[in-house]
Design an enzyme around this catalytic site. Sequence first.
Site, mmCIF file in Angstrom:
data_model
loop_
_atom_site.group_PDB
_atom_site.id
_atom_site.type_symbol
_atom_site.label_atom_id
_atom_site.label_comp_id
_atom_site.label_asym_id
_atom_site.label_seq_id
_atom_site.Cartn_x
_atom_site.Cartn_y
_atom_site.Cartn_z
ATOM 1 N N SER A 273 -5.370 -6.315 -33.961
ATOM 2 C CA SER A 273 -5.546 -7.218 -35.178
ATOM 3 C C SER A 273 -5.003 -8.206 -34.881
ATOM 4 O O SER A 273 -5.747 -9.256 -35.658
ATOM 5 C CB SER A 273 -6.056 -5.787 -36.132
ATOM 6 O OG SER A 273 -4.475 -5.068 -36.037
ATOM 7 N N HIS A 303 -8.345 1.831 -31.704
ATOM 8 C CA HIS A 303 -7.079 1.020 -33.060
ATOM 9 C C HIS A 303 -7.161 1.648 -33.896
ATOM 10 O O HIS A 303 -6.948 2.763 -34.485
ATOM 11 C CB HIS A 303 -7.376 -0.788 -32.496
ATOM 12 C CG HIS A 303 -6.499 -1.405 -33.077
ATOM 13 N ND1 HIS A 303 -5.094 -1.133 -33.333
ATOM 14 C CD2 HIS A 303 -6.616 -3.077 -33.689
ATOM 15 C CE1 HIS A 303 -4.530 -2.207 -33.914
ATOM 16 N NE2 HIS A 303 -5.272 -3.197 -33.857
ATOM 17 N N HIS A 349 -0.511 6.034 -25.967
ATOM 18 C CA HIS A 349 -0.456 4.299 -26.874
ATOM 19 C C HIS A 349 -0.581 2.923 -26.080
ATOM 20 O O HIS A 349 0.042 3.577 -24.934
ATOM 21 C CB HIS A 349 1.620 3.919 -27.628
ATOM 22 C CG HIS A 349 1.076 2.863 -28.956
ATOM 23 N ND1 HIS A 349 1.265 1.478 -28.296
ATOM 24 C CD2 HIS A 349 0.053 2.750 -30.240
ATOM 25 C CE1 HIS A 349 1.274 0.612 -29.214
ATOM 26 N NE2 HIS A 349 0.977 1.523 -30.496
ATOM 27 N N ASP A 404 -1.059 7.235 -36.785
ATOM 28 C CA ASP A 404 -3.342 7.509 -36.382
ATOM 29 C C ASP A 404 -2.397 9.427 -36.867
ATOM 30 O O ASP A 404 -3.832 9.322 -37.728
ATOM 31 C CB ASP A 404 -3.756 7.193 -35.785
ATOM 32 C CG ASP A 404 -4.668 5.695 -36.114
ATOM 33 O OD1 ASP A 404 -3.725 5.016 -37.377
ATOM 34 O OD2 ASP A 404 -4.221 5.174 -35.238
HETATM 35 C C1 LIG Z 1 -2.429 1.526 -34.674
HETATM 36 C C2 LIG Z 1 -3.144 1.979 -33.657
HETATM 37 O O1 LIG Z 1 -4.102 0.889 -32.903
HETATM 38 S S1 LIG Z 1 -2.205 3.507 -32.757
HETATM 39 C C3 LIG Z 1 -3.552 3.642 -30.987
HETATM 40 C C4 LIG Z 1 -4.447 4.567 -31.735
HETATM 41 N N1 LIG Z 1 -5.867 4.839 -31.124
HETATM 42 C C5 LIG Z 1 -5.978 6.290 -31.112
HETATM 43 O O2 LIG Z 1 -4.396 6.924 -31.192
HETATM 44 C C6 LIG Z 1 -6.574 7.121 -29.554
HETATM 45 C C7 LIG Z 1 -6.388 7.331 -28.651
HETATM 46 N N2 LIG Z 1 -5.688 7.262 -27.749
HETATM 47 C C8 LIG Z 1 -6.176 6.133 -27.172
HETATM 48 O O3 LIG Z 1 -7.263 6.260 -26.762
HETATM 49 C C9 LIG Z 1 -4.856 5.503 -25.765
HETATM 50 O O4 LIG Z 1 -3.851 6.189 -25.816
HETATM 51 C C10 LIG Z 1 -4.778 3.619 -25.865
HETATM 52 C C11 LIG Z 1 -6.368 2.851 -26.210
HETATM 53 C C12 LIG Z 1 -4.155 4.223 -27.320
HETATM 54 C C13 LIG Z 1 -3.589 3.535 -25.376
HETATM 55 O O5 LIG Z 1 -4.848 2.870 -24.096
HETATM 56 P P1 LIG Z 1 -3.476 2.812 -22.701
HETATM 57 O O6 LIG Z 1 -2.821 1.651 -22.924
HETATM 58 O O7 LIG Z 1 -5.365 1.799 -21.997
HETATM 59 O O8 LIG Z 1 -3.241 4.105 -22.300
HETATM 60 P P2 LIG Z 1 -3.325 4.866 -21.169
HETATM 61 O O9 LIG Z 1 -2.958 3.078 -20.027
HETATM 62 O O10 LIG Z 1 -2.226 5.478 -21.283
HETATM 63 O O11 LIG Z 1 -4.546 5.196 -20.395
HETATM 64 C C14 LIG Z 1 -4.880 5.625 -19.035
HETATM 65 C C15 LIG Z 1 -5.451 6.817 -18.973
HETATM 66 O O12 LIG Z 1 -5.031 7.584 -20.197
HETATM 67 C C16 LIG Z 1 -6.519 7.752 -21.295
HETATM 68 N N3 LIG Z 1 -5.457 8.417 -22.227
HETATM 69 C C17 LIG Z 1 -4.314 7.905 -23.008
HETATM 70 N N4 LIG Z 1 -4.486 8.366 -23.686
HETATM 71 C C18 LIG Z 1 -5.219 9.340 -24.309
HETATM 72 C C19 LIG Z 1 -5.572 10.056 -25.145
HETATM 73 N N5 LIG Z 1 -4.746 10.205 -25.977
HETATM 74 N N6 LIG Z 1 -6.525 10.981 -24.825
HETATM 75 C C20 LIG Z 1 -7.559 11.329 -24.192
HETATM 76 N N7 LIG Z 1 -6.602 10.503 -22.730
HETATM 77 C C21 LIG Z 1 -6.161 9.144 -22.587
HETATM 78 C C22 LIG Z 1 -6.982 6.605 -21.059
HETATM 79 O O13 LIG Z 1 -8.058 6.748 -21.566
HETATM 80 C C23 LIG Z 1 -7.159 6.048 -19.657
HETATM 81 O O14 LIG Z 1 -8.173 6.918 -19.033
HETATM 82 P P3 LIG Z 1 -9.079 6.467 -17.972
HETATM 83 O O15 LIG Z 1 -8.277 5.961 -17.030
HETATM 84 O O16 LIG Z 1 -9.773 7.062 -17.325
HETATM 85 O O17 LIG Z 1 -9.027 5.089 -18.341
HETATM 86 O O1 LIG Z 2 0.579 -1.994 -30.803
HETATM 87 C C1 LIG Z 2 -0.915 -1.559 -30.690
HETATM 88 O O2 LIG Z 2 -1.882 -1.424 -29.751
HETATM 89 C C2 LIG Z 2 -1.747 -0.289 -32.086
HETATM 90 C C3 LIG Z 2 -0.981 -0.353 -32.948
HETATM 91 O O3 LIG Z 2 0.143 0.637 -33.168
HETATM 92 C C4 LIG Z 2 -0.970 -1.321 -33.627
HETATM 93 O O4 LIG Z 2 -1.359 -2.124 -33.893
HETATM 94 O O5 LIG Z 2 -0.363 -0.431 -34.927
#
Ligand SMILES: CC(=O)SCCNC(=O)CCNC(=O)[C@H](O)C(C)(C)COP(=O)(O)OP(=O)(O)OC[C@H]1O[C@@H](n2cnc3c(N)ncnc32)[C@H](O)[C@@H]1OP(=O)(O)O
Ligand SMILES: O=C([O-])CC(=O)C(=O)O
Length: 466
Positions: A273, A303, A349, A404
């Site tokens: 964002s 996100h 994350h 979250d």
């Molecule tokens: C405010 C915010 O935006 S905070 C984030 C909110 N999002 C979530 O909570 C959704 C769940 N979490 C996720 O999907 C991820 O951890 C993300 C999107 C936040 C970060 O993604 P990345 O930086 O790519 O994480 P990472 O490098 O650890 O990923 C490696 C692998 O682990 C997986 N992984 C990471 N976190 C999770 C999780 N919570 N559950 C299951 N698998 C996961 C990824 O999907 C990826 O799989 P792939 O190799 O098959 O594509």
């Molecule tokens: O930093 C990030 O990529 C996601 C996050 O936690 C936020 O935007 O608050």
Amino acid sequence: MASLRVLSRSQLRIARVGLPHTAFRCYATSKPQTLKERLAELIPKEIDNVKAIRAEHGKKAFGQVTVDQVYGGMRGLPALLWDGSVLDAEEGIRFRGKTIPECQAELPKAPGGSEPLPEGLFWLLVTGEVPTDAQVKALSQEWAHRAALPEFVEEIIDRCPPSLHPMSQFSIAVTALNHESAFAKAYQEGISKKDYWGPVFEDCMDLIAKLPNIAGRIYRNVFGSGKLPAIDTSKDYSYNLANLLGFGDKEAFVELLRLYITIHSDHEGGNVSAHTGKLVGSALSDPFLAFGASLNGLAGPLHGLANQEVLLWLMKMKSKLGDAPTDEAVRGYIWDTLNGGQVVPGYGHAVLRKTDPRYTAQREFALKHLPNDSLFKLVGQIYNIAPEVLLEAGKAKNPWPNVDAHSGVLLTYYGLTQMQFYTVLFGVSRAFGVAAQLIWDRALGAPLERPKSYSSEAIKKMFANK
Ligand SMILES: CC(=O)SCCNC(=O)CCNC(=O)[C@H](O)C(C)(C)COP(=O)(O)OP(=O)(O)OC[C@H]1O[C@@H](n2cnc3c(N)ncnc32)[C@H](O)[C@@H]1OP(=O)(O)O
Ligand SMILES: O=C([O-])CC(=O)C(=O)O
């Protein structure tokens, strides 16, 4: 702090072009210095600071860019300037150098309250300084006076079908505010580059001020038929938002919103964002267009929408396993999620490698206000199990909870149970961080963003003989 100071010639010029006539007039009174007046003093200094940094370090390299980074979502690529906050992978976020507990201790509070007022956080994000109580009060009043929506924006929201996701409605309404943009108008009238920040500041103040009325209207239209109370100009931003949602009489909920808006505001520049807002703003799209784009990114389940997804996931868990599941049952449910090819929402994350301090801040709030709530206890139970499962699964680089994982539980406790609305509250907060940087980007003359892209074919060719 009284505002009788001696200004340099360039500060005076910036103050004049940036300030509406009335604001400039009150400059020589004993009213507290306004945010815009303080900015007018800071901008010339920061322009000099950036010039000096670039003169000394401009040609130095941060390091290599690897092909994996290009394919891997640009993780770790140093590519953006963002002043409001910086994220440390182990420690979490610092707003202008201050941790969340430091912000909680140092920023002004409402009378009788113990959580920081988001007004103070915005001042901190913009200036790097902690405002006085009087400055924060003046900001609350200014936002309250700017809060009314143009009638046509109210009508646009009212015409949205209740089945349209609240985030889509939110983004439509914010985008439509561009009709009123001071910056878009000034640009059409030929404003000089040097003066962009003045109308951008005005737009950002309007944007933040109008969000509670937009959020309240969407909430009313989608989830109920309540009356939208008038903004109370004697009250703070969070009270007014809570009141529009029908929770103005719950002081603990108002306190929760103060904490919520403070901690969700900014997470450095690379998150979807924030970066989207900065990117779109770099085309000199006005702050309403730029932040509308931010909201569309925040609405994605990886996100901001993750707060909705967490609650859905918890509710499904409760309906499958009952109110007080055993650790074994919870472990099995997490494995089922992973084996189904889904993510565990609220965990992992892109940058953080430890428990998110925003999770911790919300947990502490819960321990104080709702220690015996069954959903809060379930979230605590998952915290003891999910990281272990994610580590065992061996993919996620960060097995710990993010912001979250906790927010929906607190909102649910106070009766805000409509989880499709949760990301709207996140969006209200995220405006603070995006707006602060938009103002600085225009003040510092940030250029159009346009990084280089490559096709896979081009990458293969580049390394063909290496
Ligand atoms: C405010 C915010 O935006 S905070 C984030 C909110 N999002 C979530 O909570 C959704 C769940 N979490 C996720 O999907 C991820 O951890 C993300 C999107 C936040 C970060 O993604 P990345 O930086 O790519 O994480 P990472 O490098 O650890 O990923 C490696 C692998 O682990 C997986 N992984 C990471 N976190 C999770 C999780 N919570 N559950 C299951 N698998 C996961 C990824 O999907 C990826 O799989 P792939 O190799 O098959 O594509
Ligand atoms: O930093 C990030 O990529 C996601 C996050 O936690 C936020 O935007 O608050």
